[in-house]
Motif scaffolding. Structure first.
Motif, PDB file in Angstrom:
ATOM      1  N   LEU A  40       0.718  -1.153  -0.079  1.00  0.00           N
ATOM      2  CA  LEU A  40      -0.420   0.327  -0.208  1.00  0.00           C
ATOM      3  C   LEU A  40       0.546   1.225  -0.003  1.00  0.00           C
ATOM      4  N   ARG A  41       2.057   1.099   0.613  1.00  0.00           N
ATOM      5  CA  ARG A  41       2.997   2.277   0.811  1.00  0.00           C
ATOM      6  C   ARG A  41       3.381   2.869  -0.857  1.00  0.00           C
ATOM      7  N   ASP A  42       3.835   1.642  -1.513  1.00  0.00           N
ATOM      8  CA  ASP A  42       4.663   1.808  -2.622  1.00  0.00           C
ATOM      9  C   ASP A  42       3.037   2.078  -3.786  1.00  0.00           C
ATOM     10  N   LEU A  43       2.670   1.756  -3.263  1.00  0.00           N
ATOM     11  CA  LEU A  43       0.912   1.903  -4.136  1.00  0.00           C
ATOM     12  C   LEU A  43       1.455   3.551  -4.308  1.00  0.00           C
ATOM     13  N   ALA A  44       1.148   3.637  -3.085  1.00  0.00           N
ATOM     14  CA  ALA A  44       0.539   5.712  -2.109  1.00  0.00           C
ATOM     15  C   ALA A  44       1.772   6.209  -3.136  1.00  0.00           C
ATOM     16  N   GLN A  45       3.049   6.130  -3.257  1.00  0.00           N
ATOM     17  CA  GLN A  45       3.775   6.416  -3.637  1.00  0.00           C
ATOM     18  C   GLN A  45       4.178   6.668  -5.741  1.00  0.00           C
ATOM     19  N   GLN A  46       3.847   6.380  -6.121  1.00  0.00           N
ATOM     20  CA  GLN A  46       3.932   5.616  -6.915  1.00  0.00           C
ATOM     21  C   GLN A  46       2.086   6.609  -8.115  1.00  0.00           C
ATOM     22  N   LYS A  47       1.420   6.663  -6.842  1.00  0.00           N
ATOM     23  CA  LYS A  47       0.556   7.163  -7.176  1.00  0.00           C
ATOM     24  C   LYS A  47       0.488   8.653  -7.325  1.00  0.00           C
ATOM     25  N   GLU A  48       0.750   9.156  -6.372  1.00  0.00           N
ATOM     26  CA  GLU A  48       2.383  10.048  -6.181  1.00  0.00           C
ATOM     27  C   GLU A  48       2.612  11.423  -7.317  1.00  0.00           C
ATOM     28  N   LEU A  49       3.081  10.078  -8.007  1.00  0.00           N
ATOM     29  CA  LEU A  49       4.274  10.600  -8.584  1.00  0.00           C
ATOM     30  C   LEU A  49       3.413  10.673 -10.008  1.00  0.00           C
ATOM     31  N   LEU A  50       2.382   9.482 -10.642  1.00  0.00           N
ATOM     32  CA  LEU A  50       1.763   9.515 -11.696  1.00  0.00           C
ATOM     33  C   LEU A  50       1.253  10.684 -11.700  1.00  0.00           C
ATOM     34  N   ASP A  51       0.163  11.262 -10.526  1.00  0.00           N
ATOM     35  CA  ASP A  51      -0.728  11.901 -10.326  1.00  0.00           C
ATOM     36  C   ASP A  51       0.530  13.390 -10.514  1.00  0.00           C
ATOM     37  N   ALA A  52       1.415  13.913 -10.295  1.00  0.00           N
ATOM     38  CA  ALA A  52       2.607  15.142 -10.732  1.00  0.00           C
ATOM     39  C   ALA A  52       2.796  14.884 -11.774  1.00  0.00           C
ATOM     40  N   THR A  53       3.229  13.639 -11.951  1.00  0.00           N
ATOM     41  CA  THR A  53       3.225  13.914 -13.027  1.00  0.00           C
ATOM     42  C   THR A  53       2.573  13.955 -14.782  1.00  0.00           C
ATOM     43  N   ARG A  54       1.383  13.200 -14.417  1.00  0.00           N
ATOM     44  CA  ARG A  54      -0.109  13.176 -15.590  1.00  0.00           C
ATOM     45  C   ARG A  54       0.238  11.474 -16.077  1.00  0.00           C
ATOM     46  N   ALA A  55       1.368  11.058 -15.715  1.00  0.00           N
ATOM     47  CA  ALA A  55       1.646  10.101 -16.776  1.00  0.00           C
ATOM     48  C   ALA A  55       0.731   8.476 -16.727  1.00  0.00           C
ATOM     49  N   GLU A  56      -0.245   8.618 -15.548  1.00  0.00           N
ATOM     50  CA  GLU A  56      -0.564   7.260 -15.809  1.00  0.00           C
ATOM     51  C   GLU A  56      -1.960   7.376 -16.705  1.00  0.00           C
ATOM     52  N   ARG A  57      -1.822   5.569 -17.618  1.00  0.00           N
ATOM     53  CA  ARG A  57      -2.004   5.685 -18.648  1.00  0.00           C
ATOM     54  C   ARG A  57      -3.120   3.764 -19.159  1.00  0.00           C
ATOM     55  N   GLY A  58      -3.397   4.218 -17.434  1.00  0.00           N
ATOM     56  CA  GLY A  58      -4.228   2.120 -17.306  1.00  0.00           C
ATOM     57  C   GLY A  58      -3.416   0.983 -16.964  1.00  0.00           C
ATOM     58  N   PRO A  59      -3.817   0.205 -17.115  1.00  0.00           N
ATOM     59  CA  PRO A  59      -3.226  -0.915 -16.309  1.00  0.00           C
ATOM     60  C   PRO A  59      -2.314  -1.452 -16.264  1.00  0.00           C
ATOM     61  N   GLY A  60      -2.316  -1.864 -17.509  1.00  0.00           N
ATOM     62  CA  GLY A  60      -0.776  -1.939 -18.166  1.00  0.00           C
ATOM     63  C   GLY A  60       0.424  -1.284 -17.891  1.00  0.00           C
TER      64      GLY A  60
END
Length: 190
Positions: A40-60
């Protein structure tokens, strides 16, 4: 001892029951540190990074980023200044030189994860299953919430059959927003 887990990244289904991209699933096997506090900590860190960079692109992409960040976090173990190695932190390609790996049986950053085919089944020795539900949205919109499901400890069928059945039959100890999972399941260090 390792705490093995499977993480399934999925596209959240819209309220009308339809997803913009049906059957978008990416699944990752994590060999170590699969307990909820770590994942859960790793997921939160990942989401924070993806949110800040607008790099979320789906499951893959989310699954690939999860693996990359996890591997990146262990690469530092090999940059410890051992005179036998010629790894320079300014030259990450040094990590790819096999001569710098001779002293290691199996470098952790080369192992520890697998990209799974959800149709093939799970290994059978996992202790936790996770589902990370990503929103259906344009990646350039404001960040939105991730929903997570966390299985109970070994609370799912343990066989080498279809993965879907293990995830369907799992007993979930948590299902809700990632932020709530962090508050409920991750103890803050004193």
């Amino acid at each position: 001892m390792s705490t093995r887990s499977q993480l399934r990244f999925v596209q959240r289904v819209d309220q009308d029951g339809k997803s913009k991209a049906d059957n978008r699933v990416a699944q990752v096997y994590r060999h170590s540190d699969g307990y909820p506090t770590s994942v859960l900590r790793d997921l939160a860190q990942q989401k924070e990074l993806l949110d800040a960079t607008r790099a979320e692109r789906g499951p893959g992409y989310a699954a690939a980023t999860f693996v990359f960040l996890d591997k990146l976090s262990t690469a530092g173990l090999y940059l410890d200044g051992d005179p036998e190695r010629t790894i320079d932190a300014d030259q990450p390609s040094d990590l790819l030189d096999p001569d710098n790996m001779k002293h290691l049986d199996q470098p952790l950053f080369l192992l520890g994860h697998g990209v799974e085919n959800p149709a093939d089944g799970i290994h059978g020795d996992e202790e936790y299953l996770y589902v990370v539900e990503l929103p259906n949205r344009n990646p350039f919109e404001d960040p939105s919430e991730w929903t997570v499901k966390v299985s109970g400890h070994s609370a799912f069928p343990r066989w080498d059959g279809p993965t879907e059945e293990a995830f369907e039959r799992a007993s979930w100890q948590f299902h809700g927003p990632l932020e709530d999972a962090l508050e409920e399941m991750v103890a803050e260090p004193a």
